[in-house]
Design a protein around this motif. Structure first.
Motif, PDB file in Angstrom:
ATOM      1  N   CYS A 121       0.839  -1.196   0.000  1.00 57.61           N
ATOM      2  CA  CYS A 121       0.000   0.000   0.000  1.00 57.61           C
ATOM      3  C   CYS A 121       0.878   1.251   0.000  1.00 57.61           C
ATOM      4  CB  CYS A 121      -0.930   0.025   1.209  1.00 57.61           C
ATOM      5  SG  CYS A 121      -1.980   1.507   1.201  1.00 57.61           S
ATOM      6  N   MET A 153      -2.045   0.223  -8.571  1.00 53.31           N
ATOM      7  CA  MET A 153      -1.699   1.372  -9.398  1.00 53.31           C
ATOM      8  C   MET A 153      -0.501   1.079 -10.299  1.00 53.31           C
ATOM      9  SD  MET A 153      -3.981   3.360  -8.263  1.00 53.31           S
ATOM     10  CE  MET A 153      -3.522   4.946  -8.987  1.00 53.31           C
ATOM     11  N   LEU A 192     -10.072  -8.412  -2.745  1.00 54.00           N
ATOM     12  CA  LEU A 192      -9.429  -7.810  -1.584  1.00 54.00           C
ATOM     13  C   LEU A 192      -9.712  -6.323  -1.424  1.00 54.00           C
ATOM     14  CD1 LEU A 192      -5.918  -9.486  -2.041  1.00 54.00           C
ATOM     15  CD2 LEU A 192      -7.752 -10.239  -0.534  1.00 54.00           C
ATOM     16  N   GLY A 193     -10.268  -5.711  -2.450  1.00 51.73           N
ATOM     17  CA  GLY A 193     -10.519  -4.285  -2.380  1.00 51.73           C
ATOM     18  C   GLY A 193      -9.261  -3.448  -2.523  1.00 51.73           C
ATOM     19  N   PHE A 194      -8.194  -4.090  -2.920  1.00 52.89           N
ATOM     20  CA  PHE A 194      -6.923  -3.386  -3.093  1.00 52.89           C
ATOM     21  C   PHE A 194      -6.836  -2.887  -4.536  1.00 52.89           C
ATOM     22  CE2 PHE A 194      -2.467  -2.698  -3.798  1.00 52.89           C
ATOM     23  CZ  PHE A 194      -1.872  -2.517  -2.566  1.00 52.89           C
ATOM     24  N   GLU A 195      -6.601  -1.599  -4.656  1.00 51.01           N
ATOM     25  CA  GLU A 195      -6.552  -1.008  -5.995  1.00 51.01           C
ATOM     26  C   GLU A 195      -5.107  -0.878  -6.465  1.00 51.01           C
ATOM     27  OE1 GLU A 195      -8.570   2.777  -8.327  1.00 51.01           O
ATOM     28  OE2 GLU A 195      -8.607   2.633  -6.151  1.00 51.01           O
ATOM     29  N   HIS A 206      -3.417   1.055  -3.489  1.00 44.82           N
ATOM     30  CA  HIS A 206      -4.084   1.537  -2.287  1.00 44.82           C
ATOM     31  C   HIS A 206      -4.921   0.410  -1.686  1.00 44.82           C
ATOM     32  CE1 HIS A 206      -2.817   5.458  -3.657  1.00 44.82           C
ATOM     33  NE2 HIS A 206      -3.386   5.211  -4.833  1.00 44.82           N
ATOM     34  N   CYS A 207      -4.696   0.147  -0.418  1.00 46.16           N
ATOM     35  CA  CYS A 207      -5.398  -0.964   0.211  1.00 46.16           C
ATOM     36  C   CYS A 207      -6.813  -0.545   0.605  1.00 46.16           C
ATOM     37  CB  CYS A 207      -4.619  -1.480   1.410  1.00 46.16           C
ATOM     38  SG  CYS A 207      -4.702  -0.447   2.872  1.00 46.16           S
ATOM     39  N   LYS A 208      -7.617  -1.547   0.874  1.00 46.66           N
ATOM     40  CA  LYS A 208      -9.032  -1.316   1.184  1.00 46.66           C
ATOM     41  C   LYS A 208      -9.201  -0.344   2.346  1.00 46.66           C
ATOM     42  CE  LYS A 208     -13.333  -3.934   1.554  1.00 46.66           C
ATOM     43  NZ  LYS A 208     -13.976  -2.728   2.054  1.00 46.66           N
ATOM     44  N   ILE A 268      -8.531   3.187   1.282  1.00 46.20           N
ATOM     45  CA  ILE A 268      -9.576   3.661   0.376  1.00 46.20           C
ATOM     46  C   ILE A 268     -10.823   4.014   1.184  1.00 46.20           C
ATOM     47  CG2 ILE A 268     -11.152   2.992  -1.485  1.00 46.20           C
ATOM     48  CD1 ILE A 268      -8.860   1.237  -2.604  1.00 46.20           C
TER      49      ILE A 268
END
Lengths: 154, 154
Positions: A103, B133, B128-131, A142-144, A147
């Motif tokens: 992250c 980049m 996981l909801g991890f975006e 970016h981790c949950k 966010i």
DNA sequence: TTGGGTGCAAAGGCTTTGCATGTGA
DNA sequence: TCACATGCAAAGCCTTTGCACCCAA
């Protein structure tokens, strides 16, 4: 599965190396924190709680040893510190390497498993003749948590 | 496509930075060697051929600048040197990041393109909801040349 | 003219190494 | 006993920083 500690002792013995308190202590620090990515300095601090007399050089030397014995994995985030974690093989079923999600906001590191690369590696072998033995995948984003935190602020 | 040199000048100007011979020279060393992964020291040596008076500190400072302007990419192989190459965007059509194949025998670095990770990144976002980049993929193994060389020896 | 840029040398910061001492087998 | 292991301090090595001088704009 034998504990990594016992496995470690066997490995040391069969390699003609000595079993010392320092080596055991360092392995335990890492074993007790699977999924944590510790720098040499952090390992040193943890080991000192139990063995205040240990030297940082011993930590570095032992890390090297553990690495060669494939008991720990290295992770280099390019921030000047090399980080170490107990090898996933000791803690997860039939897992080869796992990958890392890093992250960019909180710096937390998440692991995930995926076999997607197997196809890719076969493809590379076919098209380029390059035989992949090992891989390292780092995904930055970016981790949950971060966010969610941000959307709450709005 | 404008040359990276002209693009660089514009970038410097629009950021209120000065156009100096040293900066141009360093960019050219990298521009003239697409796909080569040079260490700061190597860049320094190449630049010195034309500008013997340049200092290593200027190379480091300019590398940092080029990196911030996204004109060069970093590659860290964990061998103590950070390597740099001219950003692939300057030389390849619609290429985002490329990946690296590193030969464990000869040390050569090969690049390849692959979109396989796009699926993976979507999957990660969903589960996981991890975006994600950005990503970094390094594959270690044996290149065709080294494999061929070995089979000849037999 | 003048503030950013450069060169040089010194300082930083992580890691490795040398050496005398300690210790597991 | 004795070769391997350890602790400490010094050295290494890549990179960054301080500072006086320089030079694009």
């Amino acid at each position: 599965m034998p504990s990594s500690r016992e496995q470690f002792k066997v490995l040391l013995r069969t390699n003609g190396l000595k079993i010392t308190n320092q080596r055991i202590a360092i392995l335990e620090v890492l074993s007790n924190r699977p999924g944590k990515h510790l720098t040499a300095e952090e390992i040193y601090e943890y080991v000192r709680e139990e063995h205040p007399e240990i030297g940082l050089a011993t930590v570095y030397r032992t890390i090297l040893l553990l690495s060669e014995l494939n008991l720990i994995d290295k992770l280099n985030l390019g921030d000047g510190y090399v980080r170490y974690e107990i090898s996933a093989k000791r803690h997860e079923e039939n897992s080869h390497h796992h990958h890392h999600l890093i992250c960019l906001e909180c710096g937390n590191i998440y692991a995930f498993q995926d076999d997607l690369l197997e196809n890719l590696e076969a493809k590379i072998k076919d098209t380029l003749g390059f035989e992949v033995m090992d891989h390292e995948v780092k995904l930055y984003g970016h981790c949950k948590k971060c966010i969610d935190k941000k959307s709450e602020e709005i």
